[in-house]
Write a protein that holds these residues in place. Structure first.
Motif, PDB file in Angstrom:
ATOM      1  N   ILE A  52      43.119  51.728  59.239  1.00 40.32           N
ATOM      2  CA  ILE A  52      42.106  51.276  58.273  1.00 40.32           C
ATOM      3  C   ILE A  52      42.752  51.009  56.920  1.00 40.32           C
ATOM      4  N   ASP A  53      43.649  51.885  56.509  1.00 32.20           N
ATOM      5  CA  ASP A  53      44.346  51.695  55.243  1.00 32.20           C
ATOM      6  C   ASP A  53      45.137  50.386  55.263  1.00 32.20           C
ATOM      7  N   GLN A  54      45.847  50.150  56.354  1.00 33.48           N
ATOM      8  CA  GLN A  54      46.616  48.911  56.481  1.00 33.48           C
ATOM      9  C   GLN A  54      45.694  47.699  56.491  1.00 33.48           C
ATOM     10  N   TYR A  55      44.573  47.806  57.216  1.00 33.40           N
ATOM     11  CA  TYR A  55      43.616  46.704  57.281  1.00 33.40           C
ATOM     12  C   TYR A  55      43.046  46.395  55.895  1.00 33.40           C
ATOM     13  N   LEU A  56      42.656  47.438  55.164  1.00 28.46           N
ATOM     14  CA  LEU A  56      42.097  47.220  53.828  1.00 28.46           C
ATOM     15  C   LEU A  56      43.138  46.633  52.888  1.00 28.46           C
ATOM     16  N   ASN A  57      44.363  47.105  52.994  1.00 21.88           N
ATOM     17  CA  ASN A  57      45.423  46.532  52.155  1.00 21.88           C
ATOM     18  C   ASN A  57      45.643  45.065  52.491  1.00 21.88           C
ATOM     19  N   ASP A  58      45.670  44.735  53.782  1.00 19.69           N
ATOM     20  CA  ASP A  58      45.859  43.341  54.185  1.00 19.69           C
ATOM     21  C   ASP A  58      44.694  42.471  53.742  1.00 19.69           C
ATOM     22  N   TRP A  59      43.495  43.040  53.725  1.00 16.09           N
ATOM     23  CA  TRP A  59      42.301  42.303  53.359  1.00 16.09           C
ATOM     24  C   TRP A  59      42.170  42.170  51.843  1.00 16.09           C
ATOM     25  N   ALA A  60      42.463  43.256  51.114  1.00 16.73           N
ATOM     26  CA  ALA A  60      42.221  43.272  49.673  1.00 16.73           C
ATOM     27  C   ALA A  60      43.341  42.617  48.876  1.00 16.73           C
ATOM     28  N   GLU A  61      44.566  42.689  49.369  1.00 16.45           N
ATOM     29  CA  GLU A  61      45.695  42.157  48.600  1.00 16.45           C
ATOM     30  C   GLU A  61      45.538  40.682  48.257  1.00 16.45           C
ATOM     31  N   PRO A  62      45.130  39.825  49.214  1.00 23.29           N
ATOM     32  CA  PRO A  62      44.927  38.419  48.833  1.00 23.29           C
ATOM     33  C   PRO A  62      43.839  38.234  47.783  1.00 23.29           C
ATOM     34  N   LEU A  63      42.797  39.062  47.820  1.00 26.56           N
ATOM     35  CA  LEU A  63      41.752  38.965  46.805  1.00 26.56           C
ATOM     36  C   LEU A  63      42.295  39.288  45.424  1.00 26.56           C
ATOM     37  N   PHE A  64      43.106  40.340  45.329  1.00 20.97           N
ATOM     38  CA  PHE A  64      43.683  40.696  44.039  1.00 20.97           C
ATOM     39  C   PHE A  64      44.665  39.626  43.567  1.00 20.97           C
ATOM     40  N   ASP A  65      45.398  39.031  44.498  1.00 17.25           N
ATOM     41  CA  ASP A  65      46.307  37.948  44.126  1.00 17.25           C
ATOM     42  C   ASP A  65      45.524  36.739  43.623  1.00 17.25           C
ATOM     43  N   LEU A  66      44.390  36.475  44.254  1.00 17.90           N
ATOM     44  CA  LEU A  66      43.593  35.303  43.907  1.00 17.90           C
ATOM     45  C   LEU A  66      42.807  35.494  42.616  1.00 17.90           C
ATOM     46  N   TYR A  67      42.125  36.656  42.493  1.00 15.59           N
ATOM     47  CA  TYR A  67      41.247  36.871  41.346  1.00 15.59           C
ATOM     48  C   TYR A  67      41.874  37.735  40.264  1.00 15.59           C
ATOM     49  N   GLY A  68      42.890  38.482  40.596  1.00 15.58           N
ATOM     50  CA  GLY A  68      43.598  39.298  39.620  1.00 15.58           C
ATOM     51  C   GLY A  68      42.725  40.321  38.947  1.00 15.58           C
ATOM     52  N   ASP A  69      42.885  40.447  37.636  1.00 15.28           N
ATOM     53  CA  ASP A  69      42.183  41.460  36.862  1.00 15.28           C
ATOM     54  C   ASP A  69      40.699  41.152  36.689  1.00 15.28           C
ATOM     55  N   ASP A  70      40.279  39.907  36.902  1.00 16.36           N
ATOM     56  CA  ASP A  70      38.853  39.577  36.786  1.00 16.36           C
ATOM     57  C   ASP A  70      38.024  40.382  37.770  1.00 16.36           C
ATOM     58  N   LEU A  71      38.554  40.598  38.959  1.00 18.89           N
ATOM     59  CA  LEU A  71      37.845  41.372  39.970  1.00 18.89           C
ATOM     60  C   LEU A  71      37.662  42.817  39.518  1.00 18.89           C
ATOM     61  N   LEU A  72      38.711  43.398  38.945  1.00 19.56           N
ATOM     62  CA  LEU A  72      38.621  44.771  38.454  1.00 19.56           C
ATOM     63  C   LEU A  72      37.708  44.864  37.244  1.00 19.56           C
ATOM     64  N   ASP A  73      37.753  43.879  36.362  1.00 18.20           N
ATOM     65  CA  ASP A  73      36.882  43.896  35.185  1.00 18.20           C
ATOM     66  C   ASP A  73      35.412  43.881  35.591  1.00 18.20           C
ATOM     67  N   ASP A  74      35.058  43.036  36.572  1.00 25.06           N
ATOM     68  CA  ASP A  74      33.677  43.000  37.055  1.00 25.06           C
ATOM     69  C   ASP A  74      33.282  44.316  37.686  1.00 25.06           C
ATOM     70  N   PHE A  75      34.199  44.935  38.412  1.00 24.44           N
ATOM     71  CA  PHE A  75      33.927  46.214  39.069  1.00 24.44           C
ATOM     72  C   PHE A  75      33.727  47.319  38.037  1.00 24.44           C
ATOM     73  N   GLU A  76      34.552  47.346  37.002  1.00 23.22           N
ATOM     74  CA  GLU A  76      34.459  48.392  35.984  1.00 23.22           C
ATOM     75  C   GLU A  76      33.193  48.267  35.150  1.00 23.22           C
ATOM     76  N   GLN A  77      32.652  47.072  34.991  1.00 23.91           N
ATOM     77  CA  GLN A  77      31.457  46.891  34.177  1.00 23.91           C
ATOM     78  C   GLN A  77      30.226  47.520  34.803  1.00 23.91           C
ATOM     79  N   THR A  78      30.252  47.794  36.085  1.00 20.39           N
ATOM     80  CA  THR A  78      29.082  48.380  36.727  1.00 20.39           C
ATOM     81  C   THR A  78      28.960  49.864  36.430  1.00 20.39           C
ATOM     82  N   PHE A  79      30.016  50.514  35.959  1.00 18.12           N
ATOM     83  CA  PHE A  79      29.974  51.939  35.660  1.00 18.12           C
ATOM     84  C   PHE A  79      29.710  52.148  34.167  1.00 18.12           C
ATOM     85  N   PRO A  80      28.821  53.097  33.829  1.00 19.75           N
ATOM     86  CA  PRO A  80      28.542  53.349  32.410  1.00 19.75           C
ATOM     87  C   PRO A  80      29.777  53.906  31.695  1.00 19.75           C
TER      88      PRO A  80
END
Length: 130
Positions: A52-80
């Motif tokens: 599962i760890d390998q699968y998630l890494n294989d799945w998530a790595e292209p997203l981080f390469d594509l969207y970079g820090d924008d993905l993390l910024d959107d994720f962090e904004q949901t937490f107070p």
């Protein structure tokens, strides 16, 4: 004591020993099966976690390469998170006991009386912090 009584007690004693041996053997088998099943469960769990760890890494790595820090910024904004008032932003709230200053989904809640803050430097609801 008669011969048949002696033979009867010998038979009862032998049956008792055989039953005791049977349950000892069964206990040993159960212990071995329990240890084996525990080892198999640990191996399966380790394999599943690794897969599962390998699968998630294989799945998530292209997203981080594509969207970079924008993905993390959107994720962090949901937490107070807390915002402290400054001289430039919400100066009337500095030191106020009513100041809340939490950001929820990208929206700052300044306080209950003035959710968007007070525009002047003197807020009518200002109270000293304890």
């Amino acid at each position: 004591m008669e011969k048949w009584q002696k033979e009867f007690f010998e038979i009862v004693e032998n049956v008792t020993e055989e039953v005791d041996q049977f349950f000892s053997d069964i206990t040993g088998v159960w212990d071995a099966m329990f240890e084996l099943s525990e080892a198999i469960a640990q191996e399966v769990q380790q394999t599943i976690v690794t897969e599962i760890d390998q699968y998630l890494n294989d799945w998530a790595e292209p997203l981080f390469d594509l969207y970079g820090d924008d993905l993390l910024d959107d994720f962090e904004q949901t937490f107070p998170y807390q915002v402290t008032p400054t001289v430039e932003r919400h100066p009337a709230c500095i030191g106020c006991a009513n100041y809340h200053g939490q950001v929820y989904s990208g929206n700052l809640l300044v306080c209950g009386m003035h959710p968007y803050g007070w525009e002047d430097e003197q807020c009518p609801d200002w109270e000293q912090e304890n």
